[in-house]
Write a protein that holds these residues in place. Sequence first.
Motif, PDB file in Angstrom:
ATOM      1  N   ARG A  13       5.590  15.337  -0.753  1.00 16.54           N
ATOM      2  CA  ARG A  13       6.613  15.595   0.264  1.00 16.54           C
ATOM      3  C   ARG A  13       7.322  14.300   0.636  1.00 16.54           C
ATOM      4  O   ARG A  13       8.542  14.250   0.783  1.00 16.54           O
ATOM      5  CB  ARG A  13       5.971  16.234   1.497  1.00 16.54           C
ATOM      6  CG  ARG A  13       6.900  16.510   2.654  1.00 16.54           C
ATOM      7  CD  ARG A  13       7.900  17.637   2.400  1.00 16.54           C
ATOM      8  NE  ARG A  13       7.249  18.878   2.055  1.00 16.54           N
ATOM      9  CZ  ARG A  13       6.652  19.712   2.910  1.00 16.54           C
ATOM     10  NH1 ARG A  13       6.642  19.459   4.201  1.00 16.54           N
ATOM     11  NH2 ARG A  13       6.080  20.818   2.476  1.00 16.54           N
ATOM     12  N   GLU A  16       9.800  13.491  -1.991  1.00 19.60           N
ATOM     13  CA  GLU A  16      10.972  14.367  -1.890  1.00 19.60           C
ATOM     14  C   GLU A  16      11.939  13.861  -0.824  1.00 19.60           C
ATOM     15  O   GLU A  16      13.150  13.800  -1.049  1.00 19.60           O
ATOM     16  CB  GLU A  16      10.554  15.798  -1.558  1.00 19.60           C
ATOM     17  CG  GLU A  16       9.900  16.538  -2.699  1.00 19.60           C
ATOM     18  CD  GLU A  16       9.563  17.959  -2.271  1.00 19.60           C
ATOM     19  OE1 GLU A  16      10.482  18.811  -2.304  1.00 19.60           O
ATOM     20  OE2 GLU A  16       8.394  18.193  -1.886  1.00 19.60           O
ATOM     21  N   ARG A  47      19.115  22.205  -0.792  1.00 20.20           N
ATOM     22  CA  ARG A  47      17.938  21.338  -0.927  1.00 20.20           C
ATOM     23  C   ARG A  47      17.519  20.756   0.430  1.00 20.20           C
ATOM     24  O   ARG A  47      16.336  20.732   0.764  1.00 20.20           O
ATOM     25  CB  ARG A  47      18.265  20.214  -1.909  1.00 20.20           C
ATOM     26  CG  ARG A  47      17.076  19.476  -2.387  1.00 20.20           C
ATOM     27  CD  ARG A  47      17.448  18.601  -3.578  1.00 20.20           C
ATOM     28  NE  ARG A  47      16.525  17.493  -3.610  1.00 20.20           N
ATOM     29  CZ  ARG A  47      16.848  16.254  -3.876  1.00 20.20           C
ATOM     30  NH1 ARG A  47      18.081  15.944  -4.177  1.00 20.20           N
ATOM     31  NH2 ARG A  47      15.954  15.309  -3.856  1.00 20.20           N
ATOM     32  N   LEU A  51      13.956  21.717   2.331  1.00 26.20           N
ATOM     33  CA  LEU A  51      13.000  20.660   2.658  1.00 26.20           C
ATOM     34  C   LEU A  51      12.786  20.572   4.171  1.00 26.20           C
ATOM     35  O   LEU A  51      11.654  20.384   4.627  1.00 26.20           O
ATOM     36  CB  LEU A  51      13.484  19.324   2.089  1.00 26.20           C
ATOM     37  CG  LEU A  51      12.474  18.196   2.033  1.00 26.20           C
ATOM     38  CD1 LEU A  51      11.174  18.606   1.342  1.00 26.20           C
ATOM     39  CD2 LEU A  51      13.074  16.996   1.327  1.00 26.20           C
TER      40      LEU A  51
END
Length: 95
Positions: A13, A16, A47, A51
């Motif tokens: 994460r 990302e 995206r 997220l």
Amino acid sequence: MACALGGSELEGRTQEWRQLVGQAATRDEIPDGLRLTFPPTAELAGRVAALAAAEQGCCAFFDITLHLTPAALELAVCAPEAAAPLLADLFGATE
């Protein structure tokens, strides 16, 4: 306050977010957090939204706001003082 993710999930994460933050056109400090501005492309908006939604599942103490206009996609992330180190780690905010 701590993230509910651990180990490789947390590492993934974090990566990302760092990749996404690297695509920001601007980065501004705001009270208790920061605001990132991105180009308003459909792919990037999807995206960012995905997220941000995933982040709320493990770090509900973050206050995340998305604002989409024809000119830009803004992501604002605020956190309580106790979560400042995590905010700095994920988004590069200063403590």
